[in-house]
Design a protein around this motif. Structure first.
Motif, PDB file in Angstrom:
ATOM      1  N   ARG A 328       1.038  -1.350   0.167  1.00 19.33           N
ATOM      2  CA  ARG A 328      -0.148  -0.411  -0.187  1.00 19.33           C
ATOM      3  C   ARG A 328       1.190   0.930  -0.314  1.00 19.33           C
ATOM      4  O   ARG A 328       0.880   2.573   0.984  1.00 19.33           O
ATOM      5  N   SER A 329       1.395   1.034  -1.028  1.00 17.05           N
ATOM      6  CA  SER A 329       2.608   2.728  -1.033  1.00 17.05           C
ATOM      7  C   SER A 329       3.254   2.553  -2.517  1.00 17.05           C
ATOM      8  O   SER A 329       2.951   1.817  -3.207  1.00 17.05           O
ATOM      9  N   LEU A 330       3.101   3.642  -3.099  1.00 13.51           N
ATOM     10  CA  LEU A 330       3.920   4.116  -5.105  1.00 13.51           C
ATOM     11  C   LEU A 330       5.254   3.622  -4.771  1.00 13.51           C
ATOM     12  O   LEU A 330       5.246   3.620  -6.080  1.00 13.51           O
ATOM     13  N   TRP A 331       6.009   3.325  -4.117  1.00 10.34           N
ATOM     14  CA  TRP A 331       7.230   3.615  -3.743  1.00 10.34           C
ATOM     15  C   TRP A 331       7.208   1.515  -3.736  1.00 10.34           C
ATOM     16  O   TRP A 331       6.685   0.869  -2.654  1.00 10.34           O
ATOM     17  N   PRO A 332       7.306   0.630  -4.314  1.00  4.10           N
ATOM     18  CA  PRO A 332       7.527  -0.926  -4.059  1.00  4.10           C
ATOM     19  C   PRO A 332       8.251  -1.282  -3.365  1.00  4.10           C
ATOM     20  O   PRO A 332       9.727  -0.305  -3.195  1.00  4.10           O
ATOM     21  N   LYS A 333       8.296  -1.896  -2.166  1.00  3.73           N
ATOM     22  CA  LYS A 333       8.921  -2.875  -0.970  1.00  3.73           C
ATOM     23  C   LYS A 333      10.460  -3.004  -2.218  1.00  3.73           C
ATOM     24  O   LYS A 333      10.355  -3.645  -3.430  1.00  3.73           O
ATOM     25  N   GLY A 334      11.282  -3.053  -1.548  1.00  2.00           N
ATOM     26  CA  GLY A 334      12.365  -3.593  -2.203  1.00  2.00           C
ATOM     27  C   GLY A 334      13.284  -2.453  -3.051  1.00  2.00           C
ATOM     28  O   GLY A 334      14.793  -2.501  -3.163  1.00  2.00           O
ATOM     29  N   THR A 335      12.828  -1.011  -3.218  1.00  2.00           N
ATOM     30  CA  THR A 335      12.827  -0.024  -3.667  1.00  2.00           C
ATOM     31  C   THR A 335      13.303   1.368  -2.877  1.00  2.00           C
ATOM     32  O   THR A 335      13.215   0.758  -1.957  1.00  2.00           O
ATOM     33  N   ALA A 336      14.238   1.915  -2.669  1.00  2.00           N
ATOM     34  CA  ALA A 336      15.015   2.470  -1.972  1.00  2.00           C
ATOM     35  C   ALA A 336      13.893   3.573  -1.149  1.00  2.00           C
ATOM     36  O   ALA A 336      14.528   4.518  -0.018  1.00  2.00           O
ATOM     37  N   TYR A 337      12.727   4.204  -2.022  1.00  2.00           N
ATOM     38  CA  TYR A 337      12.124   4.960  -1.295  1.00  2.00           C
ATOM     39  C   TYR A 337      10.729   4.463  -0.046  1.00  2.00           C
ATOM     40  O   TYR A 337       9.729   4.814  -0.039  1.00  2.00           O
ATOM     41  N   TYR A 338      10.872   2.959  -0.425  1.00  2.00           N
ATOM     42  CA  TYR A 338       9.190   2.377   0.212  1.00  2.00           C
ATOM     43  C   TYR A 338       9.793   3.206   1.561  1.00  2.00           C
ATOM     44  O   TYR A 338      10.770   2.329   2.007  1.00  2.00           O
ATOM     45  N   ASN A 339       8.536   3.448   1.972  1.00  2.00           N
ATOM     46  CA  ASN A 339       8.865   3.832   3.817  1.00  2.00           C
ATOM     47  C   ASN A 339       7.598   3.030   4.618  1.00  2.00           C
ATOM     48  O   ASN A 339       7.344   3.873   5.312  1.00  2.00           O
ATOM     49  N   GLY A 340       7.486   1.996   4.541  1.00  2.00           N
ATOM     50  CA  GLY A 340       5.570   1.216   5.256  1.00  2.00           C
ATOM     51  C   GLY A 340       4.509   2.083   4.706  1.00  2.00           C
ATOM     52  O   GLY A 340       4.401   2.315   3.416  1.00  2.00           O
ATOM     53  N   GLU A 341       3.475   1.018   5.035  1.00  2.00           N
ATOM     54  CA  GLU A 341       1.678   1.172   3.781  1.00  2.00           C
ATOM     55  C   GLU A 341       1.515   2.457   4.503  1.00  2.00           C
ATOM     56  O   GLU A 341       1.710   2.495   5.912  1.00  2.00           O
ATOM     57  N   GLN A 342       0.788   2.725   3.887  1.00  2.00           N
ATOM     58  CA  GLN A 342      -0.065   3.732   3.756  1.00  2.00           C
ATOM     59  C   GLN A 342      -1.266   3.936   3.584  1.00  2.00           C
ATOM     60  O   GLN A 342      -2.280   3.191   4.093  1.00  2.00           O
ATOM     61  N   GLU A 343      -1.143   2.310   5.313  1.00  2.00           N
ATOM     62  CA  GLU A 343      -2.875   2.400   5.860  1.00  2.00           C
ATOM     63  C   GLU A 343      -3.924   3.418   6.491  1.00  2.00           C
ATOM     64  O   GLU A 343      -5.202   3.057   5.742  1.00  2.00           O
TER      65      GLU A 343
END
Length: 525
Positions: A328-343
């Motif tokens: 639930r993020s527009l930055w995919p998991k495993g990429t530099a800017y993923y910072n958690g789920e936008q629940e």
């Protein structure tokens, strides 16, 4: 309603019989390949369709290319110099480069190709903003002069998806909003126009004058050694037919077998199944911001609240949860800017979405979902969305057709009653959508942007802040703010993240890894 199986391939495993045998015309130098979808558009600069990008790697080459570590390496370029404190880049081409029509690749061809690419590609448009001038030094050398330094220039030119493919100057001067239809590149394979039949097959022949680099191949970089004289793409939209063809040995390689048929293929000792891109892909819903009802941000927010990602992933990728995950993020998991789920933005609640829609001012406008019936990774996404939107009270039309038609129609900016659209779905490589420069999902370029045409001056400002940031901390701050903004305003709705297993005959070796089914390195044992 949770859709646990693909409607597109329902019962395929049970009916894996009676597929007509394809004509046996084997030559040891021919590879038969089943692509993910029909190749209906040939210009990889005009469209972002993954199948066309894959075709582009056969026909065209690039100045630079990303390796498996996403480091840009020289490809057509012999090298470069950075001069005038970063305001001038001088590129020199490798000797002996030729196009498929026999003409030499010249500096003028490279300049025209890059200029056209900067008008279509999101990263390219950032490059275009800072270009001051171009200068031809000689046939193999040219200068790019910038208004200000752009340290990511090589990453832009050689990015893994929709890179700056080099074509002859006469083709590169085609209006960027029109497709190039004659395929002449300098890549390792030549497109055989006389055997192309959209919906049936595409054929490529090894380009005898292609000179590979000496380094080992690594993603799109290194030595692109073609071991087959001929590669045939066979368009087999029915998964049962495709599975039969592969298991019988009538086809060599199936790019994307659907999840329903993976267990069946696993039982065949002559077939190998392999994840060739561990970084995976994300599925998305794209809304049209130009027309009602999705020009209303409150209506868009109601749709975002209703999305339950598990429904989408089970519908397209099956019940094996090791193959997919929520994101639930527009930055995919495993990429530099993923910072958690936008629940908080994606509560996955039909009740909350229904109430939000009632309060939004939605007036019953028709929502037209353009959806492919011949693409198992995408078609069920549209079916799930249609069900969800009906449940929250929207007036929905599911316009089902083939993927080629979806690609063409999504370019229309007309209202739905004049042939336009409201929603389409697609998937894309997680690394390719992992930065503000490369992701189509978070950019607010409006009319100059990707289909859906979300416009946000704030998003473009944050993208520029990311580019100009003096350190990693500054980049993360800008990227995190951008990802949050794009999801808040529903530029795009993420539907989950997954990996794919390609399948091929055990007689093939050297299967290439990366974000595309590259035609080099693979050979018959």
């Amino acid at each position: 309603m949770m859709l646990n199986r693909r409607t597109l391939v329902k019962g395929a495993a049970a009916t894996l019989v009676a597929a007509p045998a394809l004509a046996q015309d084997w030559r040891g130098t021919t590879l038969r390949f089943i692509p993910q979808a029909n190749l209906s558009s040939l210009d990889p600069i005009w469209t972002t369709a993954t199948v066309t990008n894959n075709h582009g790697y056969y026909v065209y080459d690039t100045l630079y290319a990303a390796d498996m570590d996403f480091v840009a390496k020289p490809q057509m370029a012999e090298g470069h110099e950075v001069l005038d404190n970063g305001l001038r880049w001088r590129f020199k081409l490798r000797a002996g480069l030729r196009f498929h029509d026999g003409e030499p690749v010249r500096a003028q061809d490279c300049i025209a190709s890059i200029m056209r690419w900067t008008q279509r590609d999101a990263f390219g448009q950032l490059v275009g903003r800072v270009v001051d001038d171009w200068a031809v030094i000689d046939d193999r050398t040219f200068d790019l002069k910038l208004k200000k330094p752009f340290p990511l220039l090589l990453d832009a030119l050689g990015k893994p998806d929709t890179p700056a493919f080099i074509m002859p100057e006469r083709h590169a001067k085609t209006d960027a909003n029109r497709q190039v239809t004659e395929m002449v590149g300098s890549g390792p394979y030549r497109f055989v126009a006389g055997e192309y039949n959209s919906g049936s097959r595409a054929v490529y022949e090894k380009f005898a004058d292609y000179v590979p680099r000496p380094e080992p191949a690594s993603r799109g970089a290194g030595g692109k050694v073609g071991h087959f004289q001929r590669i045939e793409w066979h368009i087999l939209p029915d998964p049962s037919t495709a599975a039969n063809a592969l298991t019988r040995g009538e086809m060599d390689w199936w790019e994307r077998p659907p999840a329903d048929l993976q267990p069946l293929l696993a039982r065949n000792r002559d077939v190998v199944r392999e994840v060739t891109d561990a970084s995976g892909r994300i599925a998305i819903m794209r809304l049209n911001h130009l027309h009602p009802p999705f020009n209303n941000p409150k209506v868009r927010a109601a749709v975002r609240m209703a999305v339950f990602q598990e429904d989408y992933m089970r519908a397209t990728q099956g019940d094996d949860t090791s193959a997919w995950q929520l994101c639930r993020s527009l930055w995919p998991k495993g990429t530099a800017y993923y910072n958690g789920e936008q629940e908080d933005l994606m509560p996955q609640s039909i009740a909350r979405a229904t109430e939000a829609l009632k309060a939004s001012g939605y007036a019953g406008e028709k929502v037209v979902i353009i959806n492919p019936t011949d693409f198992p990774d995408i078609g069920p996404l549209g079916q799930v969305t249609a069900d969800i939107l009906k449940r929250i009270g929207m007036n929905v039309e599911l316009a089902e057709t083939d993927w080629g038609t979806v690609i063409q129609r999504r370019g229309s900016r007309e209202a739905v009653d004049k042939g336009g659209w409201s929603i389409f779905h697609t998937t894309g490589p997680a690394p390719g959508w992992g930065t503000p420069a490369t992701s189509l999902l978070v950019r607010g370029q409006g009319a100059r942007g990707w289909f859906g045409w979300w416009e946000s001056a704030k998003a473009e400002q944050l993208t520029q802040e990311w580019l100009d940031a003096p350190d990693e901390a500054g980049q993360k701050k800008a990227a995190h703010a951008l990802g949050r903004l794009a999801l808040e305003e529903v530029a795009t709705v993420p539907l989950g993240q997954f990996t794919l297993k390609t399948a091929y005959r055990r007689t093939l070796t050297g299967m290439p890894h990366g974000s595309a089914p590259y035609p080099w390195s693979v050979k018959r044992a």
